[in-house]
Design an enzyme around this catalytic site. Structure first.
Site, PDB file in Angstrom:
ATOM      1  CD1 TRP A 198       7.399  13.073   5.460  1.00  0.00           C
ATOM      2  CD2 TRP A 198       6.801  11.106   4.550  1.00  0.00           C
ATOM      3  NE1 TRP A 198       6.828  13.312   4.231  1.00  0.00           N
ATOM      4  CE2 TRP A 198       6.451  12.141   3.659  1.00  0.00           C
ATOM      5  CE3 TRP A 198       6.515   9.788   4.207  1.00  0.00           C
ATOM      6  CZ2 TRP A 198       5.834  11.889   2.435  1.00  0.00           C
ATOM      7  CZ3 TRP A 198       5.895   9.532   2.991  1.00  0.00           C
ATOM      8  CH2 TRP A 198       5.577  10.579   2.104  1.00  0.00           C
ATOM      9  CD  GLU A 239      11.510  12.855   6.363  1.00  0.00           C
ATOM     10  OE1 GLU A 239      11.236  11.739   6.843  1.00  0.00           O
ATOM     11  OE2 GLU A 239      12.161  13.025   5.311  1.00  0.00           O
ATOM     12  CE  LYS A 241       7.609  15.031   0.037  1.00  0.00           C
ATOM     13  NZ  LYS A 241       7.735  13.615  -0.241  1.00  0.00           N
ATOM     14  CG  ASP A 272      14.556  14.206   2.867  1.00  0.00           C
ATOM     15  OD1 ASP A 272      14.282  12.999   2.964  1.00  0.00           O
ATOM     16  OD2 ASP A 272      14.954  14.726   1.804  1.00  0.00           O
ATOM     17  CG  HIS A 275      11.636  16.630   2.444  1.00  0.00           C
ATOM     18  ND1 HIS A 275      11.080  15.884   3.449  1.00  0.00           N
ATOM     19  CD2 HIS A 275      11.742  15.795   1.379  1.00  0.00           C
ATOM     20  CE1 HIS A 275      10.874  14.639   3.031  1.00  0.00           C
ATOM     21  NE2 HIS A 275      11.283  14.566   1.775  1.00  0.00           N
ATOM     22  CG  HIS A 299      15.711  11.385   6.164  1.00  0.00           C
ATOM     23  ND1 HIS A 299      14.412  11.025   5.908  1.00  0.00           N
ATOM     24  CD2 HIS A 299      16.113  10.617   7.209  1.00  0.00           C
ATOM     25  CE1 HIS A 299      14.040  10.094   6.781  1.00  0.00           C
ATOM     26  NE2 HIS A 299      15.041   9.843   7.574  1.00  0.00           N
ATOM     27  CG  ASP A 307      11.931  14.900  -2.149  1.00  0.00           C
ATOM     28  OD1 ASP A 307      13.118  14.557  -1.977  1.00  0.00           O
ATOM     29  OD2 ASP A 307      10.994  14.527  -1.416  1.00  0.00           O
ATOM     30  CG  ASP A 309      13.942  10.618  -2.369  1.00  0.00           C
ATOM     31  OD1 ASP A 309      14.603  11.039  -1.410  1.00  0.00           O
ATOM     32  OD2 ASP A 309      12.702  10.718  -2.434  1.00  0.00           O
ATOM     33  CG  ASP A 339      14.817   9.234   2.641  1.00  0.00           C
ATOM     34  OD1 ASP A 339      14.601   8.223   1.955  1.00  0.00           O
ATOM     35  OD2 ASP A 339      13.939  10.030   2.985  1.00  0.00           O
TER      36      ASP A 339
HETATM   37  C1  RNT Z   1       9.437  11.144   1.993  1.00  0.00           C
HETATM   38  C2  RNT Z   1      10.382  11.204   3.145  1.00  0.00           C
HETATM   39  C3  RNT Z   1      10.540   9.916   3.912  1.00  0.00           C
HETATM   40  C4  RNT Z   1      10.666   8.689   3.028  1.00  0.00           C
HETATM   41  C5  RNT Z   1      10.988   7.423   3.771  1.00  0.00           C
HETATM   42  C6  RNT Z   1      10.818   6.211   2.927  1.00  0.00           C
HETATM   43  O1  RNT Z   1       9.458  12.279   1.242  1.00  0.00           O
HETATM   44  O2  RNT Z   1      11.629  11.656   2.730  1.00  0.00           O
HETATM   45  O3  RNT Z   1      11.620  10.004   4.771  1.00  0.00           O
HETATM   46  O4  RNT Z   1      11.620   8.884   2.042  1.00  0.00           O
HETATM   47  O5  RNT Z   1      10.253   7.371   4.917  1.00  0.00           O
HETATM   48 ZN    ZN Z   2      13.203  11.588   4.217  1.00  0.00          ZN
END
Ligand code: RNT
Ligand code: ZN
Length: 432
Positions: A198, A239, A241, A272, A275, A299, A307, A309, A339
């Site tokens: 990523w 990955e 986004k 993810d 994303h 993820h 986003d 997290d 993640d």
């Molecule tokens: C970032 C991505 C990525 C990170 C990690 C730490 O938006 O989701 O996967 O969260 O690599």
């Molecule tokens: Zn991620």
């Protein structure tokens, strides 16, 4: 053990078993066999992200912090892991509270650099030997990520798509190192490593040369993947986004870009859950993408309004993802990674909550009568389909989950909370 404690323990054990027997009958009415379900549950191996343990800091320098890349950990809860030893101890604690045998997902900044600063384009397998030995001892697999953020050479906002040839070369070299490290880990553990890429590349405001940046990213990836590595030990995944802080207007490695690249080059694609546009769901994407890529890396995350997290919980999005994994019968092509990073609560608890909830979602999906639901759908019995899906929500799912935890020798129900409290007292609170 004191005899009273033994009595209480046996009583609880009996309750768990009795509840399970009742659940077995209820699910059998629908043609769902709980021994089959539990046999599958035992094989589910999540890829648990090391970076929840220290807010994505890593061990490149003392007191490293997440910086750049537009991802953000907020909070200042006590007990952040400051060394590999502490992080390993914390992950071990978390793993002991999660049923099943799981993998650990590393980032390149988590190496054992021996108190020296090692540039990202100079890291090599020896910096990960500590992790390999640890994983061997615990009989678990590892996964790996290149780290293209928290570094001065990422500060411009561009890494693999940088227009500065020297910076771009630096990051290409970094990723090539990471792929070699992944192979070495895979070899030594005899267990394939998923290597995820990523990058934060993008721009805060309107960009006139989208095509230029994307051409550069494509070229960087082509150079990286020119090196053929043994597929027995490594599988690469990309990955995409939608946006990040500081890359609101344009993200070079978007969903469309990487999906196309992964399809064309037979790679895995990383989905993810934070994303995408908030009304899009990752669950829906699984069956759309799976036929065309090497596999999917998930993820699992929880975005609150963006986003963000947050720690994963058992919500509709996660259940839909689990249902789609099970309904596409693709447990062997989908790697389930976590993640998220929350520094405002106990970090071990954050792992345990997210991992247990993800496993619950898979169990919930496995407990659905696939054949019956399909026959309703194919027979145009649509009210029956909806009614059944609603009724499933109040079947004794919790009794099966408790029994699975009991059989896996991990705490049942809320009992793990106390264990984390004790660990915080004896261990985390000593870290000043
Ligand atoms: C970032 C991505 C990525 C990170 C990690 C730490 O938006 O989701 O996967 O969260 O690599
Ligand atoms: Zn991620």
């Amino acid at each position: 053990m004191h005899s009273l404690l033994v009595d209480v323990f046996l009583m609880k054990e009996n309750q768990i078993k009795n509840s399970f027997k009742i659940a077995e009958k209820r699910y059998a009415e629908l043609g769902v066999n709980l021994s089959d379900v539990l046999a599958i549950m035992k094989t589910i191996s999540l890829s648990i992200h090391c970076w929840q343990g220290d807010d994505v800091g890593g061990f490149e320098r003392p007191n490293s912090e997440l910086s750049g890349g537009g991802i953000l950990a907020t909070g200042n809860y006590l007990g952040k892991a400051r060394s590999i030893i502490e992080l390993q101890s914390d992950i071990s604690k978390a793993l002991s509270l999660i049923p099943g045998n799981h993998r650990v997902n590393l980032h390149a900044i988590y190496g054992d650099f021996g108190n020296k600063f090692i540039e990202r384009n100079e890291i090599d397998p020896k910096h990960f030997q500590t992790w390999i030995e640890w994983a061997k001892g615990k009989k678990i697999g590892l996964d790996f990520n290149s780290t293209l953020f928290s570094h001065p050479k990422a500060d411009s906002g561009y890494t693999l798509s940088s227009k500065n040839p020297e910076i771009r070369k630096f990051w290409i070299d970094h990723v090539m190192r990471c792929r070699e490290i992944s192979v070495e880990i895979g070899k030594q553990l005899n267990n394939k490593v998923i290597h995820n890429i990523w990058i934060p590349d993008g721009s805060k405001d309107v960009c006139v040369d989208r095509f230029g940046y994307r051409r550069l990213l494509k070229d960087s990836l082509d150079r990286i993947f020119e090196q053929e590595l043994n597929p027995q030990y490594i599988q690469d995944s990309l990955e995409g986004k939608l946006f990040g802080i500081g890359s609101e207007a344009f993200v070079v490695g978007s969903h469309d870009f990487y999906l196309s690249y992964a399809v064309k080059n037979n790679l895995m694609y990383t989905l993810d859950s934070g994303h995408f546009h908030p009304t899009e769901t990752v669950g829906d994407k699984i069956s759309a993408i799976l036929p065309f890529v090497k596999g999917i890396l998930l993820h699992i995350s929880r975005g609150l309004r963006w986003d963000s997290d947050h720690v994963v919980i058992l919500n509709d999005q996660v259940i839909e993802i689990a249902e789609e994994i099970i309904r596409t019968n693709a447990l062997d092509k989908i790697s389930i990674g976590l993640d998220y990073f929350d520094a405002s609560i106990n970090r071990i608890a954050a792992w345990v909550i997210g991992a247990r909830s993800t496993l619950k979602s898979i169990l919930y999906a496995l407990l659905q009568p696939k054949e019956l639901l399909l026959s309703y759908e194919n027979g145009a019995k649509l009210f029956q389909r909806l009614a059944m899906l609603e009724e499933l929500k109040s079947l004794p799912f919790g009794a099966v989950w408790d029994y699975f935890c009991y059989k896996s020798n991990v705490p049942i129900g809320k009992d793990w909370i106390k264990e984390v409290e004790d660990y915080e007292k004896t261990n985390l609170s000593q870290r000043k």
